[in-house]
Scaffold this active site. Structure first.
Site, PDB file in Angstrom:
ATOM      1  N   ASN A  40       0.841  -1.198   0.000  1.00  0.00           N
ATOM      2  CA  ASN A  40       0.000   0.000   0.000  1.00  0.00           C
ATOM      3  C   ASN A  40       0.875   1.246   0.000  1.00  0.00           C
ATOM      4  O   ASN A  40       1.964   1.273   0.576  1.00  0.00           O
ATOM      5  CB  ASN A  40      -1.010  -0.006   1.151  1.00  0.00           C
ATOM      6  CG  ASN A  40      -0.431  -0.290   2.512  1.00  0.00           C
ATOM      7  OD1 ASN A  40       0.583  -0.960   2.650  1.00  0.00           O
ATOM      8  ND2 ASN A  40      -1.064   0.231   3.535  1.00  0.00           N
ATOM      9  N   CYS A  51      -4.118   0.828  -2.477  1.00  0.00           N
ATOM     10  CA  CYS A  51      -4.002  -0.454  -1.775  1.00  0.00           C
ATOM     11  C   CYS A  51      -2.876  -1.307  -2.380  1.00  0.00           C
ATOM     12  O   CYS A  51      -2.491  -1.131  -3.545  1.00  0.00           O
ATOM     13  CB  CYS A  51      -5.302  -1.233  -1.879  1.00  0.00           C
ATOM     14  SG  CYS A  51      -6.643  -0.614  -0.838  1.00  0.00           S
ATOM     15  N   GLU A  53      -3.030  -4.350  -3.336  1.00  0.00           N
ATOM     16  CA  GLU A  53      -3.490  -5.132  -4.485  1.00  0.00           C
ATOM     17  C   GLU A  53      -3.409  -4.304  -5.767  1.00  0.00           C
ATOM     18  O   GLU A  53      -3.042  -4.810  -6.826  1.00  0.00           O
ATOM     19  CB  GLU A  53      -4.948  -5.591  -4.269  1.00  0.00           C
ATOM     20  CG  GLU A  53      -5.142  -6.532  -3.090  1.00  0.00           C
ATOM     21  CD  GLU A  53      -5.434  -5.813  -1.782  1.00  0.00           C
ATOM     22  OE1 GLU A  53      -4.922  -4.689  -1.574  1.00  0.00           O
ATOM     23  OE2 GLU A  53      -6.175  -6.370  -0.966  1.00  0.00           O
ATOM     24  N   CYS A  84     -10.236  -5.163   0.115  1.00  0.00           N
ATOM     25  CA  CYS A  84     -11.361  -4.218   0.237  1.00  0.00           C
ATOM     26  C   CYS A  84     -12.266  -4.360  -0.993  1.00  0.00           C
ATOM     27  O   CYS A  84     -11.914  -5.002  -1.988  1.00  0.00           O
ATOM     28  CB  CYS A  84     -10.839  -2.786   0.382  1.00  0.00           C
ATOM     29  SG  CYS A  84     -10.255  -2.065  -1.174  1.00  0.00           S
ATOM     30  N   CYS A  87     -10.760  -3.293  -4.305  1.00  0.00           N
ATOM     31  CA  CYS A  87      -9.734  -4.216  -4.810  1.00  0.00           C
ATOM     32  C   CYS A  87     -10.337  -5.522  -5.287  1.00  0.00           C
ATOM     33  O   CYS A  87      -9.800  -6.161  -6.193  1.00  0.00           O
ATOM     34  CB  CYS A  87      -8.660  -4.440  -3.749  1.00  0.00           C
ATOM     35  SG  CYS A  87      -7.563  -3.011  -3.615  1.00  0.00           S
TER      36      CYS A  87
HETATM   37  N1  THU Z   1      -5.334  -1.671   2.404  1.00  0.00           N
HETATM   38  C1  THU Z   1      -4.771  -2.428   1.414  1.00  0.00           C
HETATM   39  O1  THU Z   1      -3.633  -2.188   0.999  1.00  0.00           O
HETATM   40  N2  THU Z   1      -5.510  -3.442   0.892  1.00  0.00           N
HETATM   41  C2  THU Z   1      -6.773  -3.761   1.289  1.00  0.00           C
HETATM   42  O2  THU Z   1      -7.404  -4.622   0.686  1.00  0.00           O
HETATM   43  C3  THU Z   1      -7.363  -3.107   2.451  1.00  0.00           C
HETATM   44  C4  THU Z   1      -6.665  -1.880   2.909  1.00  0.00           C
HETATM   45  C5  THU Z   1      -4.555  -0.553   2.947  1.00  0.00           C
HETATM   46  C6  THU Z   1      -5.099   0.800   2.561  1.00  0.00           C
HETATM   47  C7  THU Z   1      -4.544   1.669   3.655  1.00  0.00           C
HETATM   48  O3  THU Z   1      -3.256   2.102   3.260  1.00  0.00           O
HETATM   49  C8  THU Z   1      -4.411   0.732   4.853  1.00  0.00           C
HETATM   50  O4  THU Z   1      -4.550  -0.577   4.345  1.00  0.00           O
HETATM   51  C9  THU Z   1      -5.460   0.962   5.910  1.00  0.00           C
HETATM   52  O5  THU Z   1      -6.728   0.960   5.379  1.00  0.00           O
END
Ligand code: THU
Length: 129
Positions: A40, A51, A53, A84, A87
């Site tokens: 991320n 994110c 992903e 999320c 993603c």
């Molecule tokens: N995050 C991800 O990288 N992938 C996900 O599927 C869920 C959330 C990151 C986004 C943000 O930088 C941190 O997690 C907190 O939400």
């Protein structure tokens, strides 16, 4: 899938997450077997954050690939991470409902699910056919 966990964990180490403090790594295996990993990348303008992903998808596409055979996500919070909603849609673009998705913690894979379970009745590229 140890190689996937290792790649995702290594990417997670480079996460730029000064605002949430929540570091995430993702690894994608493309059909040919190559691995693409991402972390991320947050931004002071919070909605501009990306994110793990999404980063991994960008790396994969930049390498010339567009078909995912396996997904792995890892974080080390107290609860198991799962992609999320946004993603799930991003991943659906390059996978199919049977594609395995490994949900991981610091110790390795905790649970394996599928894209179809995460995003049932998805609006995918096939929806336009
Ligand atoms: N995050 C991800 O990288 N992938 C996900 O599927 C869920 C959330 C990151 C986004 C943000 O930088 C941190 O997690 C907190 O939400």
């Amino acid at each position: 899938m140890d190689d996937m966990w290792e790649a995702a964990w290594a990417a997670r180490e480079h996460a730029y997450a000064p605002y949430s403090g929540f570091r995430v790594g993702a690894a994608l295996r493309a059909v040919g077997g190559a691995l693409y990993a991402g972390c991320n990348v947050e931004n002071v303008a919070y909605p501009q954050s990306q994110c793990a992903e999404a980063t991994a998808i960008g790396v994969m596409v930049a390498a010339g690939e567009s078909v995912i055979s396996e997904v792995l996500v890892v974080a080390d919070g107290p609860k198991l991470i799962s992609p999320c909603g946004g993603c799930r849609q991003r991943l659906a673009e390059f996978s199919d409902p049977s594609t395995p998705v490994h949900l991981c913690g610091a110790g390795g894979v905790v649970e394996t699910t599928t894209m179809g379970q995460l995003l049932p009745r998805a609006f995918g590229p096939w929806s336009l056919e």
